[in-house]
Design an enzyme around this catalytic site. Sequence first.
Site, short mmCIF file in Angstrom:
data_model
loop_
_atom_site.label_atom_id
_atom_site.label_comp_id
_atom_site.label_asym_id
_atom_site.label_seq_id
_atom_site.Cartn_x
_atom_site.Cartn_y
_atom_site.Cartn_z
N GLN A 1 47.47 -60.53 25.26
CA GLN A 1 47.16 -59.30 24.51
C GLN A 1 48.40 -58.82 23.76
O GLN A 1 49.35 -58.33 24.38
CB GLN A 1 46.72 -58.21 25.49
CG GLN A 1 46.44 -56.86 24.86
CD GLN A 1 46.11 -55.79 25.89
OE1 GLN A 1 46.57 -55.88 27.03
NE2 GLN A 1 45.32 -54.81 25.51
N SER B 1 51.07 -53.87 22.41
CA SER B 1 52.23 -52.97 22.48
C SER B 1 53.40 -53.46 21.64
O SER B 1 53.64 -54.66 21.49
CB SER B 1 52.70 -52.84 23.93
OG SER B 1 51.66 -52.37 24.73
N SER C 1 51.91 -59.76 28.64
CA SER C 1 51.71 -60.47 29.91
C SER C 1 51.20 -61.88 29.64
O SER C 1 50.23 -62.07 28.90
CB SER C 1 50.67 -59.75 30.78
OG SER C 1 51.03 -58.41 30.97
N GLU D 1 39.11 -52.81 29.23
CA GLU D 1 40.31 -53.07 30.03
C GLU D 1 40.39 -52.09 31.20
O GLU D 1 40.79 -52.44 32.30
CB GLU D 1 41.56 -52.93 29.15
CG GLU D 1 42.87 -53.22 29.88
CD GLU D 1 44.11 -53.03 29.00
OE1 GLU D 1 43.96 -52.79 27.79
OE2 GLU D 1 45.22 -53.13 29.54
N SER E 1 49.03 -45.16 30.58
CA SER E 1 49.81 -44.57 31.66
C SER E 1 49.02 -43.41 32.30
O SER E 1 48.13 -42.83 31.68
CB SER E 1 51.16 -44.06 31.14
OG SER E 1 50.97 -42.87 30.42
N ASN E 2 49.37 -43.10 33.55
CA ASN E 2 48.63 -42.05 34.25
C ASN E 2 48.76 -40.69 33.54
O ASN E 2 47.84 -39.88 33.58
CB ASN E 2 49.10 -41.97 35.70
CG ASN E 2 48.51 -43.11 36.53
OD1 ASN E 2 47.90 -44.03 35.98
ND2 ASN E 2 48.67 -43.06 37.83
N GLU E 3 49.89 -40.48 32.85
CA GLU E 3 50.04 -39.21 32.11
C GLU E 3 49.01 -39.16 30.97
O GLU E 3 48.40 -38.10 30.73
CB GLU E 3 51.45 -39.09 31.52
CG GLU E 3 52.55 -38.83 32.55
CD GLU E 3 52.93 -40.07 33.34
OE1 GLU E 3 52.65 -41.19 32.86
OE2 GLU E 3 53.49 -39.93 34.44
C1 LIG Z 1 53.45 -54.78 33.84
C2 LIG Z 1 53.01 -54.43 32.45
C3 LIG Z 1 52.18 -55.29 31.77
C4 LIG Z 1 51.82 -55.00 30.45
N1 LIG Z 1 51.04 -55.91 29.76
C5 LIG Z 1 50.77 -55.69 28.46
C6 LIG Z 1 50.09 -56.69 27.68
O1 LIG Z 1 49.73 -57.77 28.19
N2 LIG Z 1 49.87 -56.45 26.38
C7 LIG Z 1 50.25 -55.28 25.77
O2 LIG Z 1 49.99 -55.14 24.59
N3 LIG Z 1 50.90 -54.32 26.48
C8 LIG Z 1 51.18 -54.51 27.79
N4 LIG Z 1 51.87 -53.56 28.51
C9 LIG Z 1 52.36 -52.35 27.82
C10 LIG Z 1 51.67 -51.08 28.25
O3 LIG Z 1 50.40 -50.99 27.66
C11 LIG Z 1 52.60 -49.92 27.81
O4 LIG Z 1 53.75 -50.02 28.61
C12 LIG Z 1 51.95 -48.57 27.99
O5 LIG Z 1 50.92 -48.40 27.07
C13 LIG Z 1 53.00 -47.43 27.83
O6 LIG Z 1 53.67 -47.57 26.63
P1 LIG Z 1 55.27 -47.58 26.56
O7 LIG Z 1 55.78 -48.55 27.58
O8 LIG Z 1 55.63 -47.80 25.14
O9 LIG Z 1 55.72 -46.15 27.03
P2 LIG Z 1 55.69 -44.80 26.16
O10 LIG Z 1 54.41 -44.72 25.42
O11 LIG Z 1 56.96 -44.74 25.39
O12 LIG Z 1 55.70 -43.72 27.30
C14 LIG Z 1 56.90 -43.39 28.03
C15 LIG Z 1 56.54 -42.30 29.02
O13 LIG Z 1 56.12 -41.12 28.31
C16 LIG Z 1 54.82 -40.74 28.75
N5 LIG Z 1 54.05 -40.24 27.61
C17 LIG Z 1 53.89 -40.84 26.40
N6 LIG Z 1 53.09 -40.11 25.61
C18 LIG Z 1 52.71 -39.02 26.32
C19 LIG Z 1 51.87 -37.91 26.06
N7 LIG Z 1 51.23 -37.75 24.91
N8 LIG Z 1 51.70 -36.98 27.04
C20 LIG Z 1 52.32 -37.12 28.26
N9 LIG Z 1 53.15 -38.16 28.55
C21 LIG Z 1 53.33 -39.11 27.61
C22 LIG Z 1 54.19 -41.98 29.33
O14 LIG Z 1 53.21 -41.68 30.29
C23 LIG Z 1 55.40 -42.67 29.95
O15 LIG Z 1 55.64 -42.15 31.24
C24 LIG Z 1 52.24 -53.80 29.83
C25 LIG Z 1 53.07 -52.92 30.53
C26 LIG Z 1 53.47 -53.23 31.82
C27 LIG Z 1 54.39 -52.28 32.51
#
Ligand SMILES: Cc1cc2nc3c(=O)[nH]c(=O)nc-3n(C[C@H](O)[C@H](O)[C@H](O)COP(=O)(O)OP(=O)(O)OC[C@H]3O[C@@H](n4cnc5c(N)ncnc54)[C@H](O)[C@@H]3O)c2cc1C
Length: 400
Positions: free
Chosen positions: A127, A130, A162, A246, A385-387
């Site tokens: 996928q 991100s 992943s 998903e 994310s849970n948030e």
């Molecule tokens: C183990 C793992 C596997 C993954 N596999 C894939 C994959 O196969 N393909 C893929 O495309 N992606 C994948 N991801 C990415 C995943 O979808 C993103 O990590 C996730 O969507 C969060 O985005 P970010 O890491 O950019 O964090 P950010 O979006 O930058 O967020 C950082 C923090 O800010 C908080 N936050 C952000 N916006 C808000 C808001 N509006 N209100 C409150 N809090 C907020 C978030 O909850 C988080 O705690 C994977 C991630 C992990 C950890």
Amino acid sequence: MDLSFNAEEIAFREEVRAFLREKVPSDIRDRARIGWSYLPKDDYLRWQKILFDRGWIAPNWPVEYGGPGWNTAQRFIFDEECARADCPRIIPFGVTMVGPVIYTFGTPEQKERFLPRILATEDWWCQGYSERGAGSDLAQVATKARRDGDHYVVNGHKIWTSGAHRANWMFTLVRTDPDAAKPQQGISFLLIDMKTPGVTVKPIISMDGYHYLNEVFLDEVRVPVDCLIGEEGKGWTCAKFLLGNERTGIAGIGRSKGRLERLKEMAGAEADGGGRLIENPSFRKKVAEIETELSALEVTNLRMMAAMSAGRPPGAESSTLKIRGTQIEQELNELLVEAMAYYALPYGPGQVRPDTNEAPIGPDYSVGVMSERLLRRAASIYGGSNEIHKNIIAKAILGL
Ligand SMILES: Cc1cc2nc3c(=O)[nH]c(=O)nc-3n(C[C@H](O)[C@H](O)[C@H](O)COP(=O)(O)OP(=O)(O)OC[C@H]3O[C@@H](n4cnc5c(N)ncnc54)[C@H](O)[C@@H]3O)c2cc1C
């Protein structure tokens, strides 16, 4: 609302149980018990072929495309029994994610080309959503695709992909119209053959010391236009549809039930200095509390399924399941580490890797406990994310 299983569903459970008893290869089951994230690719291929031969590889697909025609209760039972029998999970990227997008939005040629290969696990998907700066706010994707004759030329960078190092195809979101009025517009859903020149995969080692995550660099990658799903610039519709799938089942109730059993087994074993941890009232209370929480979550899940069977879409309640499900999973992993005591300290990633012969430290049943704890810290991040799920609940359920 009736939450109990009827006679037909109970018979179905027996059928699934008997099938799993007979068909799950014992070597795969032993490895999956440690943590299915650590399985070699070949284990997945073998297991998915067994499910494919039985017609059970794609529980969520309509019959016309190769699904088994199960209702929500049957799908729940199947998931639960698979977790109980320590089966590997079905790799979601093909069957759960891109497959439904293709049969919903794809052309007849695309369906014919890709769907049978997904069912037979002849293709391994990843996928590519991100990016740096486009995670929670996915509509910010910046990877560009410009049209050049009968190809798109793609340039950009995906992250947290992943299994990209195992995959031969990636479904991805690219920006085909950088001037669109809103970020959600001008995004397209493109399928990229990972062997195309210009695709480079680089590993990211996660804190459990293992390699599943990757960065994918796309440099002048030429993608035939027949790999565009749906209309150009309308990829956001496919993206949202896929995220909905998903998140289904992401509460991991079956997996948590398996881990609870493991916890009881570990806490019930004779400790090094004598006695059993489960006899300690404080620890016993923690186990009882988590079991109660998990049962409550299961009932919530059954209630949602009963509503879905009655024709109501899952809606924002699934966010509650995701949040609580991942919290319980993480709490269970903490308790497992507590039960393992000092054997948790000398953890080395080699212990869980099937391709090394590093001996486990501590009792056999403790293998994988620490690695799973570290890995599943991410459960509250992936799948939204849970948030973000709390935001959904605030808007859609609480009306804030
Ligand atoms: C183990 C793992 C596997 C993954 N596999 C894939 C994959 O196969 N393909 C893929 O495309 N992606 C994948 N991801 C990415 C995943 O979808 C993103 O990590 C996730 O969507 C969060 O985005 P970010 O890491 O950019 O964090 P950010 O979006 O930058 O967020 C950082 C923090 O800010 C908080 N936050 C952000 N916006 C808000 C808001 N509006 N209100 C409150 N809090 C907020 C978030 O909850 C988080 O705690 C994977 C991630 C992990 C950890």
